[in-house]
Design a protein around this motif. Sequence first.
Motif, PDB file in Angstrom:
ATOM      1  N   ALA A 118       9.398 -21.237-122.100  1.00  0.00           N
ATOM      2  CA  ALA A 118       8.157 -22.012-122.259  1.00  0.00           C
ATOM      3  C   ALA A 118       7.077 -21.466-121.327  1.00  0.00           C
ATOM      4  N   CYS A 119       7.497 -21.080-120.132  1.00  0.00           N
ATOM      5  CA  CYS A 119       6.571 -20.516-119.143  1.00  0.00           C
ATOM      6  C   CYS A 119       6.019 -19.185-119.665  1.00  0.00           C
ATOM      7  N   ALA A 120       6.912 -18.346-120.196  1.00  0.00           N
ATOM      8  CA  ALA A 120       6.477 -17.049-120.736  1.00  0.00           C
ATOM      9  C   ALA A 120       5.568 -17.253-121.948  1.00  0.00           C
ATOM     10  N   ARG A 121       5.945 -18.221-122.823  1.00  0.00           N
ATOM     11  CA  ARG A 121       5.126 -18.481-124.024  1.00  0.00           C
ATOM     12  C   ARG A 121       3.712 -18.889-123.637  1.00  0.00           C
ATOM     13  N   ALA A 122       3.602 -19.744-122.604  1.00  0.00           N
ATOM     14  CA  ALA A 122       2.273 -20.207-122.170  1.00  0.00           C
ATOM     15  C   ALA A 122       1.413 -19.016-121.751  1.00  0.00           C
ATOM     16  N   LEU A 123       2.040 -18.076-121.046  1.00  0.00           N
ATOM     17  CA  LEU A 123       1.295 -16.901-120.570  1.00  0.00           C
ATOM     18  C   LEU A 123       0.929 -15.977-121.745  1.00  0.00           C
ATOM     19  N   TYR A 124       1.914 -15.708-122.624  1.00  0.00           N
ATOM     20  CA  TYR A 124       1.635 -14.807-123.742  1.00  0.00           C
ATOM     21  C   TYR A 124       0.588 -15.411-124.681  1.00  0.00           C
ATOM     22  N   ASN A 125       0.667 -16.713-124.917  1.00  0.00           N
ATOM     23  CA  ASN A 125      -0.334 -17.355-125.780  1.00  0.00           C
ATOM     24  C   ASN A 125      -1.726 -17.179-125.188  1.00  0.00           C
ATOM     25  N   ALA A 126      -1.821 -17.404-123.874  1.00  0.00           N
ATOM     26  CA  ALA A 126      -3.126 -17.264-123.209  1.00  0.00           C
ATOM     27  C   ALA A 126      -3.645 -15.835-123.341  1.00  0.00           C
ATOM     28  N   MET A 127      -2.714 -14.862-123.301  1.00  0.00           N
ATOM     29  CA  MET A 127      -3.113 -13.454-123.343  1.00  0.00           C
ATOM     30  C   MET A 127      -3.201 -12.922-124.768  1.00  0.00           C
ATOM     31  N   GLY A 128      -2.872 -13.774-125.756  1.00  0.00           N
ATOM     32  CA  GLY A 128      -2.919 -13.342-127.163  1.00  0.00           C
ATOM     33  C   GLY A 128      -1.805 -12.368-127.509  1.00  0.00           C
ATOM     34  N   ILE A 129      -0.675 -12.500-126.875  1.00  0.00           N
ATOM     35  CA  ILE A 129       0.466 -11.602-127.117  1.00  0.00           C
ATOM     36  C   ILE A 129       1.528 -12.348-127.930  1.00  0.00           C
ATOM     37  N   GLU A 130       1.924 -11.742-129.064  1.00  0.00           N
ATOM     38  CA  GLU A 130       2.986 -12.340-129.886  1.00  0.00           C
ATOM     39  C   GLU A 130       4.333 -12.123-129.207  1.00  0.00           C
ATOM     40  N   TRP A 131       5.252 -13.076-129.426  1.00  0.00           N
ATOM     41  CA  TRP A 131       6.590 -12.976-128.823  1.00  0.00           C
ATOM     42  C   TRP A 131       7.283 -11.676-129.221  1.00  0.00           C
ATOM     43  N   GLU A 132       7.064 -11.250-130.499  1.00  0.00           N
ATOM     44  CA  GLU A 132       7.752 -10.047-131.007  1.00  0.00           C
ATOM     45  C   GLU A 132       7.121  -8.759-130.482  1.00  0.00           C
ATOM     46  N   ASP A 133       5.951  -8.865-129.883  1.00  0.00           N
ATOM     47  CA  ASP A 133       5.209  -7.688-129.431  1.00  0.00           C
ATOM     48  C   ASP A 133       5.770  -7.198-128.091  1.00  0.00           C
ATOM     49  N   LYS A 134       6.776  -6.344-128.191  1.00  0.00           N
ATOM     50  CA  LYS A 134       7.472  -5.893-126.967  1.00  0.00           C
ATOM     51  C   LYS A 134       6.542  -5.135-126.027  1.00  0.00           C
ATOM     52  N   ALA A 135       5.686  -4.283-126.616  1.00  0.00           N
ATOM     53  CA  ALA A 135       4.767  -3.489-125.782  1.00  0.00           C
ATOM     54  C   ALA A 135       3.776  -4.409-125.076  1.00  0.00           C
ATOM     55  N   GLY A 136       3.305  -5.430-125.793  1.00  0.00           N
ATOM     56  CA  GLY A 136       2.369  -6.388-125.201  1.00  0.00           C
ATOM     57  C   GLY A 136       3.015  -7.127-124.042  1.00  0.00           C
TER      58      GLY A 136
END
Length: 229
Positions: A101-119
């Motif tokens: 959930a912590c990682a999702r909050a950060l990736y959402n803020a940064m516009g990074i999809e969960w599947e986007d390994k490079a992101g």
Amino acid sequence: MIEASTQAIEAFDTLVRTRRSVRGFLDKPVPDSVMQQIFETARWSPSGTNVQPWDVCVASGEVTKALRAGFISRAKNKEKIVTDHAPDGRLDDLWRERKRACARALYNAMGIEWEDKAGRASAAFRNSEFFDAPHVVFLGMHEDFGTQTAADVGMFAQTLMLAMTAHGVASCAQGSLRNYPDFVRSTFGLDDKIKILFGISFGYEDDKVPANTARTERAPLEEIVKFLG
Ligand SMILES: Cc1cc2nc3c(=O)[nH]c(=O)nc-3n(C[C@H](O)[C@H](O)[C@H](O)COP(=O)(O)O)c2cc1C
């Protein structure tokens, strides 16, 4: 004894809730006088039998730049990570989900999809850049101390970050800054017996950085505290 007052309660609650991990800083150093006041307050943190086990090393200016360059090159070269303390074991589902959930909050803020390994990798790489912070503090303790005493260093860290918040200084605690302890020791001229627990990047928040819109939640009180009697 301290006199309880609505004002003090509200001020403290606001301070605690206002502190959050900031992952994008302005190129603006914290003035020396503010720095002194912040660390002076943190000095009053409690510790078991008052041993004050913390070793605190603060980098500013060219030292931060050299440390940042060193962390970046080591991360880019995929240098073997040898931390001073053993990593945590496998996390159970409850904690794994909180971590996600912590990682999702950060990736959402940064516009990074969960599947986007490079992101995700580039988001993680920001740790090595200290999120562009002008300062970084490393917290360590002598190797003779064990996990019980590591808790004392945690107390120091929270007091420190709250003092920073009170002065309008943002911070991000980073376990990732324990990755290259020999480099930190050689930079600060630390004895080999001083082991690095983690670091905290700090400075003034850049509110234009998308990562800084990330917000985390907390488990409800009834889930984490047992009140008996
Ligand atoms: C000891 C410690 C280590 C942490 N390590 C990292 C890290 O390496 N990278 C990072 O981006 N955040 C790190 N964090 C920040 C946590 O992710 C953050 O505190 C948590 O998600 C709660 O969010 P908040 O600080 O915004 O309230 C760390 C926090 C602590 C206390």
